[in-house]
Each structure stands twice: as structure tokens, then as C-alpha cells.
Design an enzyme around this catalytic site. Structure first.
Site, PDB file in Angstrom:
ATOM      1  N   ASP A  30      37.079  14.385  33.970  1.00  0.00           N
ATOM      2  CA  ASP A  30      36.791  14.220  35.389  1.00  0.00           C
ATOM      3  C   ASP A  30      37.174  15.526  36.092  1.00  0.00           C
ATOM      4  O   ASP A  30      37.941  16.331  35.554  1.00  0.00           O
ATOM      5  CB  ASP A  30      37.582  13.049  35.948  1.00  0.00           C
ATOM      6  CG  ASP A  30      37.239  12.757  37.394  1.00  0.00           C
ATOM      7  OD1 ASP A  30      36.047  12.673  37.717  1.00  0.00           O
ATOM      8  OD2 ASP A  30      38.177  12.646  38.209  1.00  0.00           O
ATOM      9  N   ASP A  32      37.466  16.082  40.192  1.00  0.00           N
ATOM     10  CA  ASP A  32      38.319  15.916  41.373  1.00  0.00           C
ATOM     11  C   ASP A  32      39.615  15.213  40.994  1.00  0.00           C
ATOM     12  O   ASP A  32      39.607  14.094  40.480  1.00  0.00           O
ATOM     13  CB  ASP A  32      37.598  15.101  42.456  1.00  0.00           C
ATOM     14  CG  ASP A  32      36.415  15.843  43.052  1.00  0.00           C
ATOM     15  OD1 ASP A  32      36.573  17.024  43.354  1.00  0.00           O
ATOM     16  OD2 ASP A  32      35.338  15.235  43.190  1.00  0.00           O
ATOM     17  N   ASP A 228      41.960  10.761  36.327  1.00  0.00           N
ATOM     18  CA  ASP A 228      43.107  10.412  37.165  1.00  0.00           C
ATOM     19  C   ASP A 228      42.962   9.046  37.814  1.00  0.00           C
ATOM     20  O   ASP A 228      43.887   8.597  38.484  1.00  0.00           O
ATOM     21  CB  ASP A 228      43.291  11.462  38.270  1.00  0.00           C
ATOM     22  CG  ASP A 228      42.180  11.406  39.306  1.00  0.00           C
ATOM     23  OD1 ASP A 228      40.991  11.478  38.907  1.00  0.00           O
ATOM     24  OD2 ASP A 228      42.470  11.297  40.509  1.00  0.00           O
TER      25      ASP A 228
END
Length: 345
Positions: A30, A32, A228
Site C-alpha cells: 500500500d 498512503d 497500514d
């Protein structure tokens, strides 16, 4: 890598005797909150990814952010010190465009509520992006872009009310930015949903269309999802039957992890992307509790107890096993505040 594997119902964080760069051939990262936050790289990300690449791991970037085309994302990564090519980037705009292409004839017009990433993903599949219902679109596709405003949302609402199929790139409620957490595409989709009473078909993580797009574009044999967010990255890995690494550089907190349902439980956890470069200790049953490293965790009267010493992430691994065991037995989430404070969280 098969398109769909059997999800693993994890009861404790997993262990690996080898660094994850050796155990897996491709990291599906991922962006961001993992590699960068806004215009700036996350601390340790550049050096960790360079070391992972040097160790022979392929790096692919899988993001629910549909606002920018892969070439722009690759340029941004390269500027940050993470060399990347457009083919290394897979985004939810591509997954959404494929869903739309399966619904309308080739060459059809599609109303876009979003940015250049959606427009280019549609063009790649022979579809034509338009910005008004008056242009005669046959479908609506919506993805995050900071420029989306009331006029765009109203146009989407008119089109959806007219009966056109509606595809959303993702439903992430928030996006990490350098200044903090900001509204994401899911927040904007909610406005159109509230106005129309219609639910969109969703392409992005954690749903199967994004996993399918990732499979088609990476060809990974032993992938590791790195993210995250529990409800997108980790659940997406669960749905795809692949392993995952949760890093704590974005929106997830240790408190959230302790209360995670089965589909939100990562295989591994680490402070940041340096977790790719090291082995991960296993959690083992110990005297009615769970041990990891120098720590032992258990539950007494609904409260997590922790004893021992050592690396605090090992302590968190042990706490997860204890908390998840209670949840799986039908109990309520346990109180982990003191145990987490003892670890410095």
C-alpha cells in the site's frame, strides 16, 4: 499465485525464521500511510525498500487511491528515492475500469467523478471519460480526487438516479495526509448514496476485483500484502488467501489490532517497513497464556496481563494472541490499556 486461495483464520500473529524478503517473492505495498504520507516519505521507508529490492524482492504498489495514474505515482515514488516504473503500480482505478468495461460496450462513454487516474484507466480499456450526464454516459465511476466538489457529486447523483450502473473505486473513509487524516473516497461516495439510496459496486481493497487486478498485473507466486489498514489491506489479503504485514505508520493503532475480527488479523506486524528485512518470532502457548520473545501475555477478568521484558513488538504479538483467543471464544474485547501502556504504546 492463484486468483483465490483459502483464507487463513489466524488466532495469533505468525512467525518466520527467515527475513520476509526471503520468504516471499513480491511485496504488494500500500502507499498512503505505508510508503508516504502526502508529499513526504514515511520514516525508514526509502532505505527499507532499497534493502528489500537488493535482497531480491520485487516491489509492487497496490493502492486504493484512484486519483493519479500509475505513471504519476511511479514518478512520485522515484522522486522520493524509491525507483518505480508505471507497471509497478496497481490502483483501484484500474480495477474499477475493468468492472465498468464488463458492463458496457467497447467505446462507451462513462461519467467520471474523480481525477486523471480514472480517466486514463478507462482509456486503457477503450472507454471514453465524460463529466456530465448530458454527454450520454452508460455508466458512472467514482474515485478519490482532492478536486471533487459538490457539482461533481450532484452530477453523479443525477446519473445514478437515472438508473446507470455505478462503480466506486473504493470505500476508504479517510486518507492520510502530512497534516493528518482527511476525508477519503468512502466519505464522498456516502454523499451520493445518501442522495440516491443506491449502493455502488465497489472495486478496491478489500474486495475481490482489486485482488483479481493485482493477480493479472503482477504474476506474483509468493506475495506478501503490506499495509497500514485492517479493513482494506489486511482484509484484502485475508479474502485473497495470502499473507500480510501490518505496519504502524498509518491509521491502525495497537488498540484496534487487539480487537480485530478474524478477517482483520495480519500474519505479521512491525513498526514500519523495516519489518520486511528481519525474521519474525513465533507466538507460542505458555502456562495458560502466550509467549513471544521475553514476554508472556494472558487474560484475567477481562483484562490483559503482561509480564517479562524485551522488544515491545514481541509483547504486542503475545497480547494479540491472548486477546484474539478471548474474541474467538465469544467473549467481549478485553481491556488492554495498561498492558499497552507498559509497552510504551
Amino acid at each position: 499465485m492463484t486468483e483465490t486461495a483459502t483464507p487463513v483464520r489466524r488466532t495469533a500473529p505468525g512467525g518466520s525464521e527467515r527475513p520476509l524478503t526471503d520468504a516471499y517473492d513480491t511485496a504488494l505495498l500500500d502507499l498512503d500511510g505505508v510508503v508516504y504520507a502526502g508529499a513526504h516519505a514515511i520514516e525508514h521507508a526509502v532505505d527499507a525498500l532499497d534493502a528489500a529490492r537488493t535482497a531480491g524482492m520485487r516491489l509492487a504498489y497496490v493502492t486504493n487511491n484512484a486519483s493519479r495514474p500509475p505513471r504519476v505515482v511511479a514518478e512520485h515514488l522515484t522522486e522520493l528515492g524509491v525507483p518505480a516504473e508505471p507497471a509497478d503500480v496497481i490502483n483501484s482505478a484500474q480495477a474499477a475500469a475493468r468492472l465498468v468495461a464488463e458492463k458496457v460496450p467497447a467505446g462507451s462513454k462513462v461519467l467520471v467523478v474523480g481525477g486523471l487516474g480514472l480517466e486514463e484507466a478507462l482509456a486503457e480499456l477503450g472507454l471514453v471519460a465524460v463529466r456530465s450526464l448530458a454527454d450520454g454516459p452508460l455508466a458512472v465511476v467514482q474515485g478519490f480526487d482532492p478536486s471533487v466538489g459538490w457539482t461533481d457529486l450532484a452530477e453523479a447523483a443525477y446519473a445514478v438516479q437515472s438508473g446507470l450502473p455505478w462503480v466506486a473505486s473504493n470505500l476508504d473513509l479517510t486518507v492520510p495526509r502530512a497534516r493528518g487524516i482527511a476525508p477519503g473516497n468512502g466519505t464522498l461516495v456516502a454523499a451520493v448514496r445518501a442522495a440516491t439510496g443506491v449502493e455502488p459496486e465497489v472495486a478496491g481493497k478489500p474486495l475481490p476485483p482489486m485482488h483479481r487486478e493485482t493477480v493479472l498485473r503482477t504474476g506474483a507466486e509468493r506475495p506478501l500484502v503490506v499495509g497500514d489498514r485492517l479493513d482494506t489491506d489486511i482484509e484484502g489479503a485475508f479474502n485473497g488467501g495470502v499473507d500480510s504485514l501490518l505496519v504502524f505508520t498509518g491509521v491502525t493503532t495497537p488498540e484496534l489490532l487487539l480487537a480485530a475480527p478474524v478477517e482483520h488479523r495480519p500474519t505479521y506486524l512491525a513498526a514500519d517497513l523495516r519489518g520486511l528485512l528481519v525474521p519474525h518470532p513465533a507466538v507460542t502457548p505458555v502456562d495458560g497464556g502466550f509467549g513471544c520473545g521475553g514476554w508472556v501475555a494472558g487474560v484475567e477478568a477481562g483484562v490483559l496481563r503482561l509480564s517479562g521484558a524485551g522488544d515491545r513488538w514481541d509483547g504486542l504479538r503475545a497480547l494479540c494472541a491472548a486477546a484474539w483467543t478471548v474474541l474467538d471464544a465469544g467473549g467481549a474485547p478485553v481491556d488492554g490499556r495498561k498492558a499497552l501502556a507498559d509497552l510504551g504504546f
